[in-house]
Design an enzyme around this catalytic site. Sequence first.
Site, PDB file in Angstrom:
ATOM      1  CE1 TYR A 181     -14.910   3.144  -3.379  1.00  0.00           C
ATOM      2  CE2 TYR A 181     -12.911   3.427  -4.689  1.00  0.00           C
ATOM      3  CZ  TYR A 181     -13.537   3.333  -3.458  1.00  0.00           C
ATOM      4  OH  TYR A 181     -12.785   3.440  -2.318  1.00  0.00           O
ATOM      5  NE  ARG A 209      -5.793   9.607   2.865  1.00  0.00           N
ATOM      6  CZ  ARG A 209      -4.495   9.807   2.697  1.00  0.00           C
ATOM      7  NH1 ARG A 209      -4.016  11.033   2.623  1.00  0.00           N
ATOM      8  NH2 ARG A 209      -3.670   8.772   2.606  1.00  0.00           N
ATOM      9  CE  LYS A 245      -6.036   1.946  -0.802  1.00  0.00           C
ATOM     10  NZ  LYS A 245      -6.517   2.071   0.530  1.00  0.00           N
ATOM     11  CB  SER A 271     -11.345   7.186  -4.117  1.00  0.00           C
ATOM     12  OG  SER A 271     -10.162   7.659  -3.508  1.00  0.00           O
ATOM     13  CE  LYS A 294      -3.675   2.455   2.377  1.00  0.00           C
ATOM     14  NZ  LYS A 294      -4.706   2.425   3.409  1.00  0.00           N
ATOM     15  CD  GLU A 318       5.434  -3.997   4.003  1.00  0.00           C
ATOM     16  OE1 GLU A 318       4.787  -4.881   4.581  1.00  0.00           O
ATOM     17  OE2 GLU A 318       5.810  -2.954   4.574  1.00  0.00           O
ATOM     18  CE  LYS A 338      -3.948   8.238   6.291  1.00  0.00           C
ATOM     19  NZ  LYS A 338      -5.111   7.322   6.166  1.00  0.00           N
TER      20      LYS A 338
HETATM   21  C1  PBG Z   1      -7.817   3.581   5.231  1.00  0.00           C
HETATM   22  C2  PBG Z   1      -7.992   3.346   3.786  1.00  0.00           C
HETATM   23  C3  PBG Z   1      -7.742   4.247   2.731  1.00  0.00           C
HETATM   24  C4  PBG Z   1      -8.222   3.651   1.572  1.00  0.00           C
HETATM   25  C5  PBG Z   1      -8.711   2.395   1.928  1.00  0.00           C
HETATM   26  N1  PBG Z   1      -8.540   2.214   3.295  1.00  0.00           N
HETATM   27  C6  PBG Z   1      -7.198   5.631   2.747  1.00  0.00           C
HETATM   28  C7  PBG Z   1      -5.884   5.901   3.307  1.00  0.00           C
HETATM   29  O1  PBG Z   1      -5.064   5.029   3.543  1.00  0.00           O
HETATM   30  O2  PBG Z   1      -5.657   7.084   3.565  1.00  0.00           O
HETATM   31  C8  PBG Z   1      -8.223   4.289   0.211  1.00  0.00           C
HETATM   32  C9  PBG Z   1      -9.230   3.783  -0.765  1.00  0.00           C
HETATM   33  C10 PBG Z   1      -9.491   4.646  -1.945  1.00  0.00           C
HETATM   34  O3  PBG Z   1      -8.854   5.689  -2.173  1.00  0.00           O
HETATM   35  O4  PBG Z   1     -10.378   4.266  -2.713  1.00  0.00           O
HETATM   36  N2  PBG Z   1      -6.738   3.035   5.852  1.00  0.00           N
END
Ligand code: PBG
Length: 333
Positions: A321, A206, A256, A282, A196, A241, A225
């Site tokens: 989505y 978010r 991701k 997203s 990730k 990982e 993050k």
């Molecule tokens: C939360 C999480 C996130 C997403 C899925 N779980 C956001 C982040 O890590 O800030 C993102 C999913 C998306 O953008 O569709 N830990």
Amino acid sequence: MNSIIRPRRLRRTEAIRQMVSENKLSPEDFIYPIFVHDKDFKEEISAMPGIFRWDIKGLIEEVKRAWELGIRCIVLFPKVDDNLKTEDGAECFNEAGLIPRVIRKLKKEVPQMAIMTDVALDPYSCDGHDGLVDQDGNILNDETIAILEKQALTQADAGADFIGPSDMMDGRVGAIRKSLDKNGFIDVGIISYTAKYSSAYYGPFRSALDSAPRLNANKLIPKNKSSYQMDPANAKEAYLESSLDQFEGADILMVKPGLSYLDIIYRLNNFSNKPIAAYNVSGEFSMIKAASMKGWINEKDVVLETLLSFKRAGAKLILSYHACDAANWLKEN
Ligand code: PBG
């Protein structure tokens, strides 16, 4: 030109193209992400046209619709009320909280649908981070894991089929696996957010959950993050990982975001003997939506081509989505 090799022979008719086609999308490849809130109406997410924060009743109908379309798994994300957010995110293991309630209801109304959850503190934390934040702005690894274990157990107890740790703390998959097993949930699987990346493509998500890192007058809050999510410059780290997650007991490994990281999907699929999932996040969704609403691209064609690229890269599963739209379009084709 007198070449005896003419690749176009295999592209000549629709029948021949179908014969030699190497990859095919089907609705069972999709995992459909759904937002839910504790209100009695549905609300469209402004940066994600056609995607809603559902009320529980509406969500049940939406999940039934997804099942009819051939989708076999959903993943739930809660929009938690501000007054329930705390520094330790304790609402995440409240048995009467939104997610456990939704899971129980779904297991009663649509028991055939597989349910995946998200494990991380961000929707529940007033700091907007996936882990605990100390006074100096450090994200505390081991202390966070103790809370995530409780969150996972609460979700498993409510009936989740797959736990999805998205927090990127070191060692969390192993810790969650052990506590699931110790509590009798040996058949609950883990779909780990393995690679990730610290990505700007999560922006619309978010805002959907109002879960971005927030200023706090009393302590330093890191704005991004990057101290736990991976550096977009790195590929080698994805091997590390994935080795760890596999060793710690993950059943499915996720990459991701998806689109800018097709090379990572490809690498991990060759490297690991676990199924690979890709998260079409997203921001990727919003870009396609915006351009197609402007009439600049053909939404259906671009979505299906994009989803197919995840499969060609090596993903068996795709969180998207677009899942319901795509399943509909596949039926038409
Ligand atoms: C939360 C999480 C996130 C997403 C899925 N779980 C956001 C982040 O890590 O800030 C993102 C999913 C998306 O953008 O569709 N830990």
